[in-house]
Design a protein around this motif. Structure first.
Motif, PDB file in Angstrom:
ATOM      1  N   ALA A   1       0.826  -1.211   0.000  1.00 32.94           N
ATOM      2  CA  ALA A   1       0.000   0.000   0.000  1.00 32.94           C
ATOM      3  C   ALA A   1       0.863   1.265   0.000  1.00 32.94           C
ATOM      4  O   ALA A   1       0.336   2.364  -0.034  1.00 32.94           O
ATOM      5  N   GLY A   2       2.194   1.093   0.043  1.00 33.00           N
ATOM      6  CA  GLY A   2       3.078   2.241  -0.062  1.00 33.00           C
ATOM      7  C   GLY A   2       3.787   2.648   1.209  1.00 33.00           C
ATOM      8  O   GLY A   2       4.532   3.635   1.214  1.00 33.00           O
ATOM      9  N   PHE A   3       3.572   1.937   2.287  1.00 38.25           N
ATOM     10  CA  PHE A   3       4.241   2.268   3.541  1.00 38.25           C
ATOM     11  C   PHE A   3       5.697   1.802   3.491  1.00 38.25           C
ATOM     12  O   PHE A   3       5.992   0.728   2.964  1.00 38.25           O
ATOM     13  N   THR A   4       6.601   2.602   4.047  1.00 38.69           N
ATOM     14  CA  THR A   4       7.989   2.187   4.201  1.00 38.69           C
ATOM     15  C   THR A   4       8.070   1.240   5.396  1.00 38.69           C
ATOM     16  O   THR A   4       7.143   1.184   6.225  1.00 38.69           O
ATOM     17  N   LEU A   5       9.175   0.535   5.510  1.00 33.23           N
ATOM     18  CA  LEU A   5       9.330  -0.358   6.665  1.00 33.23           C
ATOM     19  C   LEU A   5       9.360   0.432   7.971  1.00 33.23           C
ATOM     20  O   LEU A   5       8.851  -0.039   8.988  1.00 33.23           O
TER      21      LEU A   5
ATOM     22  N   ARG B   1       6.831  -0.169  11.029  1.00 40.64           N
ATOM     23  CA  ARG B   1       7.257  -0.331  12.431  1.00 40.64           C
ATOM     24  C   ARG B   1       6.450   0.608  13.328  1.00 40.64           C
ATOM     25  O   ARG B   1       5.954   0.197  14.381  1.00 40.64           O
ATOM     26  N   ALA B   2       6.284   1.867  12.915  1.00 39.93           N
ATOM     27  CA  ALA B   2       5.498   2.821  13.701  1.00 39.93           C
ATOM     28  C   ALA B   2       4.056   2.343  13.827  1.00 39.93           C
ATOM     29  O   ALA B   2       3.437   2.475  14.885  1.00 39.93           O
ATOM     30  N   PHE B   3       3.520   1.774  12.758  1.00 39.77           N
ATOM     31  CA  PHE B   3       2.157   1.249  12.779  1.00 39.77           C
ATOM     32  C   PHE B   3       2.043   0.119  13.802  1.00 39.77           C
ATOM     33  O   PHE B   3       1.131   0.107  14.626  1.00 39.77           O
ATOM     34  N   VAL B   4       2.983  -0.807  13.744  1.00 36.77           N
ATOM     35  CA  VAL B   4       2.966  -1.944  14.673  1.00 36.77           C
ATOM     36  C   VAL B   4       3.131  -1.459  16.106  1.00 36.77           C
ATOM     37  O   VAL B   4       2.426  -1.915  17.014  1.00 36.77           O
ATOM     38  N   GLU B   5       4.019  -0.490  16.306  1.00 38.25           N
ATOM     39  CA  GLU B   5       4.257   0.040  17.650  1.00 38.25           C
ATOM     40  C   GLU B   5       3.085   0.859  18.166  1.00 38.25           C
ATOM     41  O   GLU B   5       2.920   1.014  19.369  1.00 38.25           O
TER      42      GLU B   5
ATOM     43  N   ARG C   1       0.026   0.117  18.074  1.00 40.82           N
ATOM     44  CA  ARG C   1      -1.088  -0.729  18.510  1.00 40.82           C
ATOM     45  C   ARG C   1      -1.185  -0.735  20.028  1.00 40.82           C
ATOM     46  O   ARG C   1      -0.239  -1.035  20.721  1.00 40.82           O
ATOM     47  N   SER C   2      -2.342  -0.351  20.507  1.00 42.41           N
ATOM     48  CA  SER C   2      -2.621  -0.445  21.937  1.00 42.41           C
ATOM     49  C   SER C   2      -4.131  -0.519  22.082  1.00 42.41           C
ATOM     50  O   SER C   2      -4.865  -0.079  21.196  1.00 42.41           O
ATOM     51  N   PRO C   3      -4.614  -1.075  23.200  1.00 38.64           N
ATOM     52  CA  PRO C   3      -6.061  -1.229  23.357  1.00 38.64           C
ATOM     53  C   PRO C   3      -6.836   0.078  23.196  1.00 38.64           C
ATOM     54  O   PRO C   3      -7.911   0.101  22.628  1.00 38.64           O
ATOM     55  N   ALA C   4      -6.283   1.191  23.671  1.00 43.30           N
ATOM     56  CA  ALA C   4      -7.005   2.460  23.591  1.00 43.30           C
ATOM     57  C   ALA C   4      -6.413   3.376  22.527  1.00 43.30           C
ATOM     58  O   ALA C   4      -6.821   4.516  22.406  1.00 43.30           O
ATOM     59  N   GLY C   5      -5.438   2.861  21.770  1.00 45.28           N
ATOM     60  CA  GLY C   5      -4.710   3.720  20.836  1.00 45.28           C
ATOM     61  C   GLY C   5      -5.390   3.928  19.507  1.00 45.28           C
ATOM     62  O   GLY C   5      -6.029   3.040  18.976  1.00 45.28           O
ATOM     63  N   ASP C   6      -5.245   5.120  19.004  1.00 45.48           N
ATOM     64  CA  ASP C   6      -5.747   5.472  17.687  1.00 45.48           C
ATOM     65  C   ASP C   6      -4.591   5.961  16.815  1.00 45.48           C
ATOM     66  O   ASP C   6      -4.824   6.574  15.777  1.00 45.48           O
ATOM     67  N   GLY C   7      -3.349   5.696  17.250  1.00 46.47           N
ATOM     68  CA  GLY C   7      -2.176   6.194  16.539  1.00 46.47           C
ATOM     69  C   GLY C   7      -2.107   5.736  15.099  1.00 46.47           C
ATOM     70  O   GLY C   7      -1.580   6.447  14.245  1.00 46.47           O
ATOM     71  N   TRP C   8      -2.626   4.580  14.814  1.00 43.82           N
ATOM     72  CA  TRP C   8      -2.584   4.071  13.443  1.00 43.82           C
ATOM     73  C   TRP C   8      -3.393   4.946  12.500  1.00 43.82           C
ATOM     74  O   TRP C   8      -3.058   5.075  11.325  1.00 43.82           O
ATOM     75  N   ARG C   9      -4.441   5.584  13.003  1.00 42.97           N
ATOM     76  CA  ARG C   9      -5.259   6.459  12.146  1.00 42.97           C
ATOM     77  C   ARG C   9      -4.442   7.660  11.655  1.00 42.97           C
ATOM     78  O   ARG C   9      -4.570   8.063  10.501  1.00 42.97           O
ATOM     79  N   GLU C  10      -3.615   8.211  12.519  1.00 46.00           N
ATOM     80  CA  GLU C  10      -2.759   9.329  12.117  1.00 46.00           C
ATOM     81  C   GLU C  10      -1.772   8.874  11.041  1.00 46.00           C
ATOM     82  O   GLU C  10      -1.536   9.588  10.060  1.00 46.00           O
ATOM     83  N   LEU C  11      -1.193   7.693  11.218  1.00 43.35           N
ATOM     84  CA  LEU C  11      -0.276   7.150  10.212  1.00 43.35           C
ATOM     85  C   LEU C  11      -0.992   6.962   8.877  1.00 43.35           C
ATOM     86  O   LEU C  11      -0.460   7.296   7.820  1.00 43.35           O
TER      87      LEU C  11
ATOM     88  N   GLN D   1      -3.663   8.572   7.847  1.00 41.42           N
ATOM     89  CA  GLN D   1      -4.006   9.875   7.283  1.00 41.42           C
ATOM     90  C   GLN D   1      -2.801  10.504   6.600  1.00 41.42           C
ATOM     91  O   GLN D   1      -2.917  11.055   5.508  1.00 41.42           O
ATOM     92  N   ARG D   2      -1.633  10.418   7.229  1.00 38.16           N
ATOM     93  CA  ARG D   2      -0.411  10.957   6.622  1.00 38.16           C
ATOM     94  C   ARG D   2      -0.102  10.245   5.315  1.00 38.16           C
ATOM     95  O   ARG D   2       0.269  10.879   4.320  1.00 38.16           O
ATOM     96  N   LYS D   3      -0.254   8.931   5.301  1.00 36.58           N
ATOM     97  CA  LYS D   3       0.032   8.163   4.082  1.00 36.58           C
ATOM     98  C   LYS D   3      -0.980   8.509   3.002  1.00 36.58           C
ATOM     99  O   LYS D   3      -0.619   8.630   1.827  1.00 36.58           O
ATOM    100  N   LEU D   4      -2.234   8.691   3.365  1.00 37.07           N
ATOM    101  CA  LEU D   4      -3.257   9.059   2.388  1.00 37.07           C
ATOM    102  C   LEU D   4      -2.931  10.416   1.757  1.00 37.07           C
ATOM    103  O   LEU D   4      -3.013  10.569   0.531  1.00 37.07           O
ATOM    104  N   THR D   5      -2.515  11.372   2.567  1.00 38.18           N
ATOM    105  CA  THR D   5      -2.122  12.684   2.056  1.00 38.18           C
ATOM    106  C   THR D   5      -0.932  12.549   1.110  1.00 38.18           C
ATOM    107  O   THR D   5      -0.909  13.137   0.024  1.00 38.18           O
ATOM    108  N   GLU D   6       0.053  11.761   1.507  1.00 38.00           N
ATOM    109  CA  GLU D   6       1.231  11.538   0.662  1.00 38.00           C
ATOM    110  C   GLU D   6       0.833  10.879  -0.662  1.00 38.00           C
ATOM    111  O   GLU D   6       1.308  11.287  -1.728  1.00 38.00           O
TER     112      GLU D   6
END
Length: 145
Positions: free
Chosen positions: A59-63, A67-71, A73-83, A85-90
């Protein structure tokens, strides 16, 4: 103890070379597996994680982004959505650049000159590009008159 996979078994189930799996582990894209008699042993869930890495890579993500995507991951985390969104903009920016390039190339193919280097429009576009214009600006400049 639950079923554990050797690196060879993980490679076989995922189609990823053992050298790539070791590299991904070195980059912390894959967590370090437990060792049994010095050999890596992966849980069955590692197959799915490798699948995630492959999907995100395609899908175009760098390794590093994987890694940031995998890291993230947390039960209450939404960090992957920001990643995401940034990739979608790129990707939107890259698509726009590719569309400009496609238009410029299509116009080049339509050039009536036998040798494109003899075309005043082409030379004008090159000059505009060298003067600091983007490809889009250079292309617009030669077709605006």
């Amino acid at each position: 103890m639950a079923e554990q996979l050797t690196i060879g078994e993980l490679a076989s189930r995922t189609g990823v070379a053992t050298s790539a799996l070791r590299y991904w582990e070195e980059l912390c894209v894959l967590p370090a597996p437990v060792r049994v008699s010095g050999q890596r042993r992966y849980p069955p869930s590692a197959v799915g994680l490798v699948g995630v890495v492959l999907l995100l890579r395609d899908a175009g993500f760098t390794l590093q982004e994987v890694r940031a995507f995998v890291e993230s991951r947390s039960p209450a985390g939404d960090g992957w959505r920001e990643l995401y969104q940034r990739k979608l903009t790129e990707l939107d920016q890259r698509i726009a650049q590719a569309q400009v390039a496609r238009t410029a190339i299509a116009h080049g193919l339509a050039c009536p000159h036998e040798d494109i280097f003899e075309c005043a429009n082409f030379a004008g576009g090159v000059a505009a590009f060298l003067a600091g214009s983007s490809l889009e600006e250079a292309h617009e400049a030669i077709h605006s008159h």
